[in-house]
Design a protein around this motif. Structure first.
Motif, PDB file in Angstrom:
ATOM      1  N   LEU A 171      -2.404  -7.508 -21.861  1.00  0.00           N
ATOM      2  CA  LEU A 171      -3.584  -8.337 -22.497  1.00  0.00           C
ATOM      3  C   LEU A 171      -4.289  -8.863 -21.295  1.00  0.00           C
ATOM      4  O   LEU A 171      -3.727  -9.733 -20.532  1.00  0.00           O
ATOM      5  N   ASP A 172      -5.578  -8.464 -21.118  1.00  0.00           N
ATOM      6  CA  ASP A 172      -6.074  -8.951 -19.976  1.00  0.00           C
ATOM      7  C   ASP A 172      -6.368 -10.483 -19.889  1.00  0.00           C
ATOM      8  O   ASP A 172      -7.010 -10.766 -20.944  1.00  0.00           O
ATOM      9  N   HIS A 173      -6.372 -10.815 -19.112  1.00  0.00           N
ATOM     10  CA  HIS A 173      -6.922 -12.378 -18.546  1.00  0.00           C
ATOM     11  C   HIS A 173      -6.205 -13.180 -19.579  1.00  0.00           C
ATOM     12  O   HIS A 173      -6.549 -14.209 -19.868  1.00  0.00           O
ATOM     13  N   MET A 174      -4.932 -12.693 -20.118  1.00  0.00           N
ATOM     14  CA  MET A 174      -3.993 -13.193 -21.235  1.00  0.00           C
ATOM     15  C   MET A 174      -4.909 -13.854 -22.232  1.00  0.00           C
ATOM     16  O   MET A 174      -4.540 -14.792 -23.102  1.00  0.00           O
ATOM     17  N   GLY A 175      -5.798 -13.054 -22.560  1.00  0.00           N
ATOM     18  CA  GLY A 175      -6.723 -13.500 -23.780  1.00  0.00           C
ATOM     19  C   GLY A 175      -7.782 -14.560 -23.661  1.00  0.00           C
ATOM     20  O   GLY A 175      -8.268 -15.016 -24.371  1.00  0.00           O
ATOM     21  N   TYR A 176      -7.812 -14.763 -22.217  1.00  0.00           N
ATOM     22  CA  TYR A 176      -8.906 -16.224 -22.051  1.00  0.00           C
ATOM     23  C   TYR A 176      -8.499 -17.104 -23.006  1.00  0.00           C
ATOM     24  O   TYR A 176      -9.113 -17.908 -23.346  1.00  0.00           O
ATOM     25  N   HIS A 200       2.531  -7.442 -23.162  1.00  0.00           N
ATOM     26  CA  HIS A 200       2.771  -8.061 -21.780  1.00  0.00           C
ATOM     27  C   HIS A 200       1.211  -8.850 -21.622  1.00  0.00           C
ATOM     28  O   HIS A 200       0.412  -8.505 -22.043  1.00  0.00           O
ATOM     29  N   LEU A 201       1.302  -9.739 -20.343  1.00  0.00           N
ATOM     30  CA  LEU A 201       0.208 -10.722 -20.047  1.00  0.00           C
ATOM     31  C   LEU A 201      -0.290 -10.277 -18.595  1.00  0.00           C
ATOM     32  O   LEU A 201       0.529  -9.894 -17.725  1.00  0.00           O
ATOM     33  N   LYS A 202      -1.761 -10.003 -18.662  1.00  0.00           N
ATOM     34  CA  LYS A 202      -2.109  -9.909 -17.160  1.00  0.00           C
ATOM     35  C   LYS A 202      -2.579 -11.291 -16.686  1.00  0.00           C
ATOM     36  O   LYS A 202      -3.638 -11.727 -17.335  1.00  0.00           O
ATOM     37  N   ASN A 232       9.180 -10.879 -16.706  1.00  0.00           N
ATOM     38  CA  ASN A 232       9.076  -9.511 -16.763  1.00  0.00           C
ATOM     39  C   ASN A 232       8.034  -8.777 -17.658  1.00  0.00           C
ATOM     40  O   ASN A 232       8.094  -7.761 -17.837  1.00  0.00           O
ATOM     41  N   ARG A 233       7.305  -9.738 -18.251  1.00  0.00           N
ATOM     42  CA  ARG A 233       6.333  -9.432 -18.949  1.00  0.00           C
ATOM     43  C   ARG A 233       5.028  -9.892 -18.877  1.00  0.00           C
ATOM     44  O   ARG A 233       4.110  -9.880 -19.170  1.00  0.00           O
ATOM     45  N   ILE A 234       4.948 -10.397 -17.663  1.00  0.00           N
ATOM     46  CA  ILE A 234       3.517 -11.083 -16.928  1.00  0.00           C
ATOM     47  C   ILE A 234       3.373 -10.221 -15.636  1.00  0.00           C
ATOM     48  O   ILE A 234       4.357 -10.140 -14.862  1.00  0.00           O
ATOM     49  N   ALA A 235       2.060  -9.654 -15.467  1.00  0.00           N
ATOM     50  CA  ALA A 235       1.634  -9.131 -14.262  1.00  0.00           C
ATOM     51  C   ALA A 235       0.285  -9.727 -13.642  1.00  0.00           C
ATOM     52  O   ALA A 235      -0.574 -10.041 -14.239  1.00  0.00           O
ATOM     53  N   GLU A 265      11.306 -14.735 -10.300  1.00  0.00           N
ATOM     54  CA  GLU A 265      10.299 -14.515 -11.470  1.00  0.00           C
ATOM     55  C   GLU A 265       9.238 -14.283 -10.734  1.00  0.00           C
ATOM     56  O   GLU A 265       8.261 -13.528 -11.230  1.00  0.00           O
ATOM     57  N   ARG A 266       8.866 -14.840  -9.488  1.00  0.00           N
ATOM     58  CA  ARG A 266       7.660 -14.508  -8.972  1.00  0.00           C
ATOM     59  C   ARG A 266       7.509 -13.019  -8.394  1.00  0.00           C
ATOM     60  O   ARG A 266       6.283 -12.502  -8.505  1.00  0.00           O
ATOM     61  N   ARG A 267       8.697 -12.465  -8.038  1.00  0.00           N
ATOM     62  CA  ARG A 267       8.448 -11.192  -7.713  1.00  0.00           C
ATOM     63  C   ARG A 267       8.287 -10.093  -8.801  1.00  0.00           C
ATOM     64  O   ARG A 267       7.676  -9.156  -8.846  1.00  0.00           O
ATOM     65  N   GLU A 268       8.746 -10.792 -10.096  1.00  0.00           N
ATOM     66  CA  GLU A 268       8.418 -10.036 -11.235  1.00  0.00           C
ATOM     67  C   GLU A 268       6.800  -9.947 -11.600  1.00  0.00           C
ATOM     68  O   GLU A 268       6.244  -8.898 -11.887  1.00  0.00           O
ATOM     69  N   ILE A 269       6.172 -10.887 -11.539  1.00  0.00           N
ATOM     70  CA  ILE A 269       4.750 -11.248 -11.740  1.00  0.00           C
ATOM     71  C   ILE A 269       4.081 -10.391 -10.564  1.00  0.00           C
ATOM     72  O   ILE A 269       3.021  -9.827 -10.987  1.00  0.00           O
ATOM     73  N   PHE A 270       4.438 -10.463  -9.470  1.00  0.00           N
ATOM     74  CA  PHE A 270       3.720  -9.801  -8.263  1.00  0.00           C
ATOM     75  C   PHE A 270       3.965  -8.390  -8.288  1.00  0.00           C
ATOM     76  O   PHE A 270       2.987  -7.801  -7.696  1.00  0.00           O
ATOM     77  N   ALA A 271       4.758  -8.053  -8.731  1.00  0.00           N
ATOM     78  CA  ALA A 271       5.077  -6.350  -8.580  1.00  0.00           C
ATOM     79  C   ALA A 271       5.908  -5.782  -9.886  1.00  0.00           C
ATOM     80  O   ALA A 271       5.810  -4.800 -10.114  1.00  0.00           O
ATOM     81  N   GLY A 272       7.100  -6.495  -9.976  1.00  0.00           N
ATOM     82  CA  GLY A 272       8.233  -5.928 -10.709  1.00  0.00           C
ATOM     83  C   GLY A 272       7.849  -5.584 -12.111  1.00  0.00           C
ATOM     84  O   GLY A 272       7.929  -4.033 -12.781  1.00  0.00           O
ATOM     85  N   THR A 273       6.976  -6.266 -12.979  1.00  0.00           N
ATOM     86  CA  THR A 273       6.332  -6.076 -13.964  1.00  0.00           C
ATOM     87  C   THR A 273       5.451  -4.670 -14.050  1.00  0.00           C
ATOM     88  O   THR A 273       5.384  -3.929 -14.918  1.00  0.00           O
TER      89      THR A 273
END
Length: 283
Positions: A171-176, A200-202, A232-235, A265-273
């Protein structure tokens, strides 16, 4: 830290080889006032410490012609993968999607439901005419980036994800979400979507700027969203050059807002997801 930018746009300076053909007939301002070429994007990535990026088709410049992003991927497969566009309303949408993905093809697709590149009005992304597209996306394991605003269309999103529970949607921009009005209410609204395990959320500057402005109240949004979705569901994605800041500034903004989030968790958001959503990044 390993960083993958899941959302950036490139514009060629060769209008003969890559003519402009925006959906809706109008180019976005950033596509003409501050365009970034593929080479320019690599330079900015190096400045910001970003190893790889997802080139998201600039439909406001090229419509359904994914030539430039695909050619750029072919030239730099170690740095780029591509999220392109197909028309999900066409009767042959499923065949077109299958032909577009695969070796050296699209790693994902993006659908618009609001703004200047909307192909039609209403919550068309959940219309029965699109079901063959969603079936094929599920079969192929393709990540679908969905640009939509939470609100009237949220129920259609729920219906779609119940019908296609295994399709990976980012979901781009988390749905604004309206973070500025109330971080807590916005966080609860987004958190309710976590019932769909493949959603997942962007997280982009459109959210991060509002969270930065919220200061300590940002936790009212981040806490329920992280608890419900998991990192792990946020990028993270920059949205350069639609975002006016430089790429190093956009990375710094994300790092500042997420400073209190535990490092794993930050590692997941920045790359892992991102690496799970787009296995082609591993190459």
């Amino acid at each position: 830290m390993d960083i993958v930018d899941t959302h950036c746009h490139i514009i060629s300076d060769d209008v003969t080889r890559y003519p402009r053909a925006p959906i809706g007939g109008t180019q976005s301002g950033w596509a003409t006032t501050r365009p970034v070429t593929a080479d320019g994007m690599v330079e900015r990535m190096d400045e910001a410490g970003i190893g790889q990026a997802v080139l998201v088709q600039a439909t406001t410049a090229y419509g359904y012609d994914n030539s430039y992003v695909l050619d750029s991927r072919a030239q730099r497969p170690d740095r780029f993968i591509v999220v392109g566009t197909v028309d999900p309303l066409r009767p042959d949408a499923a065949d077109n999607l299958e032909a577009a993905v695969g070796d050296n093809g699209l790693a994902g697709v993006r659908l618009f439901t609001s703004g200047s590149t909307v192909p039609t009005q209403g919550e068309w992304f959940a219309a029965p005419e699109t079901y063959p597209f969603w079936d094929k996306a599920t079969e192929l394991g393709v990540t679908v980036c969905l640009q939509m605003r939470l609100g009237p269309a949220t129920e259609q999103l729920h219906l779609l994800l119940r019908r296609f529970p295994k399709v990976r949607v980012l979901l781009d921009h988390m749905g604004y979400p309206d973070i500025a009005a109330s971080p807590t209410d916005a966080g609860e609204t987004v958190a309710e979507l976590a019932v769909h395990p493949a959603l997942h959320l962007k997280l982009t500057h459109r959210n991060l700027e509002r969270l930065h402005d919220a200061g300590t109240k940002a936790a009212g949004f981040l806490d329920p969203v992280l608890e419900s979705f998991g990192a792990n569901r946020i990028a993270w994605g920059s949205n350069l050059p639609a975002a006016e800041q430089s790429l190093p500034e956009l990375v710094a903004l994300a790092q500042e807002v997420l400073a209190e989030v535990p490092e794993p968790e930050r590692r997941e958001i920045f790359a892992g997801t991102a690496r799970r959503l787009y296995p082609g990044l591993a190459g």
